[in-house]
Enzyme design. Structure first.
Site, PDB file in Angstrom:
ATOM      1  CG  ASP A 122      -4.724   4.480   1.940  1.00  0.00           C
ATOM      2  OD1 ASP A 122      -5.846   4.985   1.809  1.00  0.00           O
ATOM      3  OD2 ASP A 122      -4.177   4.287   3.048  1.00  0.00           O
TER       4      ASP A 122
ATOM      5  NE  ARG B  52       1.666   2.694  13.166  1.00  0.00           N
ATOM      6  CZ  ARG B  52       0.836   3.607  13.651  1.00  0.00           C
ATOM      7  NH1 ARG B  52       1.312   4.576  14.420  1.00  0.00           N
ATOM      8  NH2 ARG B  52      -0.453   3.584  13.373  1.00  0.00           N
TER       9      ARG B  52
ATOM     10  CG  ASP C 251     -12.007  18.129  -4.044  1.00  0.00           C
ATOM     11  OD1 ASP C 251     -12.937  18.961  -4.152  1.00  0.00           O
ATOM     12  OD2 ASP C 251     -10.814  18.448  -4.013  1.00  0.00           O
TER      13      ASP C 251
ATOM     14  CB  THR D  64      -8.974   1.671  11.897  1.00  0.00           C
ATOM     15  OG1 THR D  64      -7.815   2.231  11.273  1.00  0.00           O
ATOM     16  CG2 THR D  64      -9.640   0.702  10.947  1.00  0.00           C
TER      17      THR D  64
ATOM     18  CE  LYS E 232      -2.194   1.695   3.746  1.00  0.00           C
ATOM     19  NZ  LYS E 232      -1.977   3.151   3.700  1.00  0.00           N
TER      20      LYS E 232
ATOM     21  CE  LYS F   3      -7.093   6.602   4.625  1.00  0.00           C
ATOM     22  NZ  LYS F   3      -5.647   6.475   4.440  1.00  0.00           N
TER      23      LYS F   3
HETATM   24  O1  LIG Z   1      -9.297   3.511   8.378  1.00  0.00           O
HETATM   25  C1  LIG Z   1      -8.118   3.456   8.010  1.00  0.00           C
HETATM   26  C2  LIG Z   1      -7.740   3.680   6.701  1.00  0.00           C
HETATM   27  C3  LIG Z   1      -6.407   3.566   6.370  1.00  0.00           C
HETATM   28  N1  LIG Z   1      -5.469   3.255   7.276  1.00  0.00           N
HETATM   29  C4  LIG Z   1      -4.058   3.122   6.831  1.00  0.00           C
HETATM   30  O2  LIG Z   1      -3.590   1.812   7.112  1.00  0.00           O
HETATM   31  C5  LIG Z   1      -2.281   1.834   7.623  1.00  0.00           C
HETATM   32  C6  LIG Z   1      -2.262   1.262   9.020  1.00  0.00           C
HETATM   33  O3  LIG Z   1      -0.999   1.389   9.592  1.00  0.00           O
HETATM   34  P1  LIG Z   1      -0.605   0.717  10.994  1.00  0.00           P
HETATM   35  O4  LIG Z   1       0.819   1.102  11.183  1.00  0.00           O
HETATM   36  O5  LIG Z   1      -0.790  -0.782  10.808  1.00  0.00           O
HETATM   37  O6  LIG Z   1      -1.503   1.264  12.050  1.00  0.00           O
HETATM   38  C7  LIG Z   1      -1.801   3.283   7.549  1.00  0.00           C
HETATM   39  O7  LIG Z   1      -1.114   3.444   6.325  1.00  0.00           O
HETATM   40  C8  LIG Z   1      -3.089   4.088   7.514  1.00  0.00           C
HETATM   41  O8  LIG Z   1      -2.949   5.266   6.746  1.00  0.00           O
HETATM   42  C9  LIG Z   1      -5.834   3.052   8.572  1.00  0.00           C
HETATM   43  O9  LIG Z   1      -5.011   2.781   9.459  1.00  0.00           O
HETATM   44  N2  LIG Z   1      -7.164   3.143   8.899  1.00  0.00           N
END
Ligand SMILES: O=c1ccn([C@@H]2O[C@H](COP(=O)(O)O)[C@@H](O)[C@H]2O)c(=O)[nH]1
Length: 236
Positions: free
Chosen positions: A59, A214, A64, A122, A32, A61
């Site tokens: 990604d 992460r 607009d 999230t 991603k 998002k």
């Molecule tokens: O609702 C959402 C939409 C996108 N993300 C993206 O996913 C990864 C999660 O990263 P972690 O380090 O595993 O927490 C990150 O790139 C976000 O921009 C999301 O977390 N939640």
């Protein structure tokens, strides 16, 4: 990849991304590219990753007015990524425009890039959603509402947390992507995420793909971390 473990390449440069990917050797991954990397490196990053044979979720998002999203998606379609997204909060007209743009930009005889809608991030808790967005329903109701709007607008699925995955699956019924970030192994720190779950729970509750950042990228042995997560995801 039908039910992918998508690695979030949240790095500030192509150099750091390359250093990370080198650890995986010739393995083909589903990665991603988010705002951090894309805003630094631009479309060239997509070319590099495609040359390496990886599948790509871009990604960005988009959120607009419909005309702007349509034009942006027309350009994005030409990058040849596998998956893109918009915010469902942009509304049905905007989501329909996103699909029109992807169709307009696709190559003759090619297939349209898949597009999914972010429902509630999230990192958002129910309380935050109610206070900040003045949405007075439950978080699950809001996610289901956005999922239905995305389906009606012709999108291929949604981004949600694992906590809403089974409700979405029951509500939409037809084949629909449910991509869930907020993935953590047992006892890992949630960081800025509010709605987290393990890869095992994600699959069990109906997610069709997980996004992991992460818990892989910040580990001393990212390849080992990826394999552990993948094996948990594939356990069900
Ligand atoms: O609702 C959402 C939409 C996108 N993300 C993206 O996913 C990864 C999660 O990263 P972690 O380090 O595993 O927490 C990150 O790139 C976000 O921009 C999301 O977390 N939640």
């Amino acid at each position: 990849m039908e039910q992918p473990v998508i690695i979030a390449l949240d790095f500030p440069s192509w150099e750091e991304t390359q250093m990370f990917l080198r650890k995986f050797g010739k393995k083909k991954l589903y990665v991603k590219v988010g705002m951090e990397l894309f805003y630094q490196e631009g479309p060239a990053i997509i070319t590099h990753l495609k040359e390496m044979g990886h599948q790509i979720f871009l990604d960005l998002k988009l959120h607009d007015i419909p005309n702007t999203v349509k034009s942006a998606m027309k350009g994005i379609a030409k990058l040849g990524v596998d998956l893109v997204n918009v915010h469902a909060a942009g509304g049905t007209q905007m989501m329909e425009a996103a699909i029109e743009g992807l169709e307009a930009g696709m190559s003759a005889g090619g297939k349209r890039t898949k597009c999914i809608a972010v429902t509630q991030l999230t990192s958002t808790s129910e309380k935050q959603m109610q206070n900040d967005q003045l949405i007075l329903s439950t978080l699950e109701q809001s996610v289901l509402h956005y999922a239905m709007l995305a389906k009606k607008s012709g999108l291929d699925g949604v981004v949600s947390s694992v906590q809403e995955a089974s409700a979405i699956k029951n509500y939409i019924k037809e084949p629909f992507l449910i991509i869930t970030p907020g993935i953590r192994l047992e006892n890992e720190a949630a960081d800025d995420q509010n709605r987290i779950a393990t890869p095992f729970a994600a699959r069990k509750l109906g997610a069709t793909g997980i996004v992991v950042g992460r818990s892989i990228t910040q580990q001393t042995d990212p390849v080992y971390a990826y394999e552990i997560i993948k094996s948990q995801w594939e356990l069900n």
